[in-house]
Design a protein around this motif. Structure first.
Motif, PDB file in Angstrom:
ATOM      1  N   ALA A  70       0.564  -1.542   0.064  1.00 18.81           N
ATOM      2  CA  ALA A  70      -0.303  -0.178  -0.230  1.00 18.81           C
ATOM      3  C   ALA A  70       1.402   1.082   0.026  1.00 18.81           C
ATOM      4  CB  ALA A  70      -1.154  -0.365   0.950  1.00 18.81           C
ATOM      5  N   SER A  71       2.297   0.992   1.091  1.00 14.28           N
ATOM      6  CA  SER A  71       2.899   1.931   0.954  1.00 14.28           C
ATOM      7  C   SER A  71       3.360   2.528  -0.746  1.00 14.28           C
ATOM      8  CB  SER A  71       4.300   2.015   1.681  1.00 14.28           C
ATOM      9  OG  SER A  71       5.096   3.054   1.541  1.00 14.28           O
ATOM     10  N   LEU A  72       3.689   1.859  -1.575  1.00 15.35           N
ATOM     11  CA  LEU A  72       4.112   2.098  -2.840  1.00 15.35           C
ATOM     12  C   LEU A  72       3.259   2.446  -3.770  1.00 15.35           C
ATOM     13  CD1 LEU A  72       6.104   1.410  -5.527  1.00 15.35           C
ATOM     14  CD2 LEU A  72       5.782  -0.800  -5.560  1.00 15.35           C
ATOM     15  N   GLU A  73       2.191   1.610  -3.666  1.00 13.10           N
ATOM     16  CA  GLU A  73       0.975   1.945  -5.113  1.00 13.10           C
ATOM     17  C   GLU A  73       0.356   3.281  -4.140  1.00 13.10           C
ATOM     18  OE1 GLU A  73      -1.881  -0.858  -4.820  1.00 13.10           O
ATOM     19  OE2 GLU A  73       0.756  -2.624  -4.678  1.00 13.10           O
ATOM     20  N   ARG A  74       0.175   4.171  -2.866  1.00 13.45           N
ATOM     21  CA  ARG A  74       0.045   4.689  -2.357  1.00 13.45           C
ATOM     22  C   ARG A  74       0.514   6.274  -3.832  1.00 13.45           C
ATOM     23  NH1 ARG A  74      -0.022   4.254   2.291  1.00 13.45           N
ATOM     24  NH2 ARG A  74       2.192   5.560   2.863  1.00 13.45           N
ATOM     25  N   ARG A  75       2.136   5.848  -3.009  1.00  8.94           N
ATOM     26  CA  ARG A  75       2.753   7.075  -4.043  1.00  8.94           C
ATOM     27  C   ARG A  75       3.050   7.175  -5.360  1.00  8.94           C
ATOM     28  NH1 ARG A  75       6.205   5.462   0.667  1.00  8.94           N
ATOM     29  NH2 ARG A  75       6.414   7.261   2.525  1.00  8.94           N
ATOM     30  N   GLY A  76       3.109   5.714  -5.755  1.00 11.75           N
ATOM     31  CA  GLY A  76       2.914   5.201  -6.884  1.00 11.75           C
ATOM     32  C   GLY A  76       4.275   5.528  -7.752  1.00 11.75           C
ATOM     33  N   SER A  77       5.553   5.548  -7.028  1.00 18.51           N
ATOM     34  CA  SER A  77       6.729   6.395  -7.179  1.00 18.51           C
ATOM     35  C   SER A  77       7.727   5.086  -6.909  1.00 18.51           C
ATOM     36  CB  SER A  77       7.242   6.986  -6.010  1.00 18.51           C
ATOM     37  OG  SER A  77       7.864   7.773  -6.435  1.00 18.51           O
ATOM     38  N   VAL A  78       8.600   4.310  -7.227  1.00 17.12           N
ATOM     39  CA  VAL A  78       9.364   3.481  -6.602  1.00 17.12           C
ATOM     40  C   VAL A  78      10.606   4.062  -6.005  1.00 17.12           C
ATOM     41  CG1 VAL A  78      11.235   1.840  -7.537  1.00 17.12           C
ATOM     42  CG2 VAL A  78       8.933   0.836  -8.777  1.00 17.12           C
TER      43      VAL A  78
END
Length: 408
Positions: A70-78
């Motif tokens: 969720a942390s990755l997808e919330r920001r959308g930035s690797v």
């Protein structure tokens, strides 16, 4: 593992139940290790019916699986994701390493003999936190879980880049099948076993390939990013398949199944996938029970961990008591620092059975109090400032991109 090492504290009361689960899990792990140093007479009888350490880390893996993607997808930035992971994991990891160095310097502890002959391999393995998948002995016993956390982060990154990140249920079931079919048949340390030269070659090669893949995903575009994601996946899956030592190939693969199961439950809870699809992950705990056949303590611990997580989800809208939420907040510190304090106990009481129980029980309470105090300090002065720094760097990096978008 810890305030799921790697995940930021969930924002708001909505995710406070995850902190409570971390607090429970951290306490369980500490008690497991305290048996050896303070209550050795109880260790075997208790473990025969309930392995609290396995219970704790299983809860941690479920929590990590639930919240980290969720942390990755919330920001959308690797890029932002890995900045946050770095500042979540490494500052306290550095404190833990410094503590080991102090214990060694004081003569209270010793290092694995390979630190004298395989120094570069061991150092690089720990710097990547993949040491447990590189046949590198852990500097502190609890660090083995961080290797599976790191493998999960890398796989999540690869899946997100390839656009298949919502196939969490399929991923969980695939790892479950691999765990069951591979138990007892997969090779152990196929790559890294051998002399110092072979280990160094494997470590450097794996780290280089994973680093190139991650760099391509972060800085590349189009085909380069996809190629980097595929490279990451091949490297991590290869390590999981043929280069594990502890807890064993089958159990190691099941750990990944457990984490992806947590992700599937998150997606169902968020309405991203139907519940009927997510609930296929109920096949994961029976696989864990089967892999632990003959070990009743681990079987009960596995079942209890899943029941605990399910109960937490069911009560997630209730108000969370302050104590378990606070324990969850500092759980990464509790997890990494408690072995160092227990090593200190062993220094003074090398034979705990020679010490009256009336002294050892208060000592256990004292160690817990000292651990909680120390963990509160490291949260306030190490973890929290590091997280704030990570967020500032993420914000600073995103501003030019926003400005460029506005100029178009």
């Amino acid at each position: 593992m810890p305030k799921n090492p790697g995940a930021e504290p969930p924002a708001g009361r909505r995710m406070a139940w995850l902190d409570a689960l971390r607090g429970i899990a951290a306490t369980a792990v500490v008690l497991e290790h305290a048996f050896k140093f303070l209550l050795p007479e109880a260790k075997a009888p208790v473990r025969a019916v309930f392995e609290s350490g396995w219970y704790g880390v299983t809860v941690f893996f479920l929590v990590s699986g639930f919240i980290v993607p969720a942390s990755l997808e919330r920001r959308g930035s690797v890029r932002a994701f890995w900045i946050s992971r770095f500042f979540r994991l490494y500052p306290l990891f550095g404190v833990c390493v410094a503590g080991v160095v102090l214990l060694v310097a004081a003569g209270w502890d010793g290092l694995h003999i390979w630190w004298g002959s395989r120094t570069v391999s061991l150092a690089v393995g720990h710097l990547t936190m993949l040491q447990n998948l590189l046949y590198v002995p852990n500097l502190v016993n609890v660090l083995w879980t961080l290797s599976y956390e790191m493998a999960f982060y890398l796989l999540v990154t690869a899946m997100f880049t390839l656009g298949v990140h919502r196939r969490s249920t399929a991923g969980s079931l695939a790892f479950t099948v691999a765990a069951v079919l591979g138990a007892g048949t997969l090779p152990v340390t196929l790559l890294s076993a051998g002399g110092p030269g072979r280990m160094l070659t494997v470590v450097l090669l794996i780290v280089t390939l994973a680093g190139l893949g991650l760099a391509a995903v972060i800085a590349g575009s189009g085909r380069v990013r996809r190629a980097g994601a595929i490279l990451i996946g091949v490297v991590v899956l290869g390590l999981l398949a043929v280069n594990q030592t502890y807890p064993a190939p089958g159990q190691g693969l099941l750990i990944l199944a457990t984490m992806f199961a947590g992700t599937a439950l998150y997606r169902a809870e968020q309405g991203q996938i139907p519940w009927k699809r997510a609930l296929w992950v109920v096949l994961v705990p029976p696989a864990g029970l089967w892999l632990a056949h003959g070990d009743l303590g681990q079987q009960i611990a596995t079942a209890a961990a899943w029941i605990t997580f399910a109960t937490g989800m069911a009560l997630r809208h209730r108000r969370v008591p302050r104590v378990p939420a606070w324990l969850g907040l500092i759980s990464y510190s509790i997890y990494l620092l408690h072995p160092l304090l227990l090593e200190g106990v062993e220094r003074f009481w090398p034979d705990p059975l020679a010490v009256p129980l009336a002294l050892r029980l208060p000592a256990l309470a004292g160690v817990m109090a000292l651990l909680l105090g120390l963990s509160t300090l490291t949260w306030r002065f190490v973890e929290s400032p590091a997280l704030r720094l990570g967020r500032r760097l993420i914000s600073a990096g995103s501003q030019p991109a926003v400005a460029a978008h506005r100029d178009r």
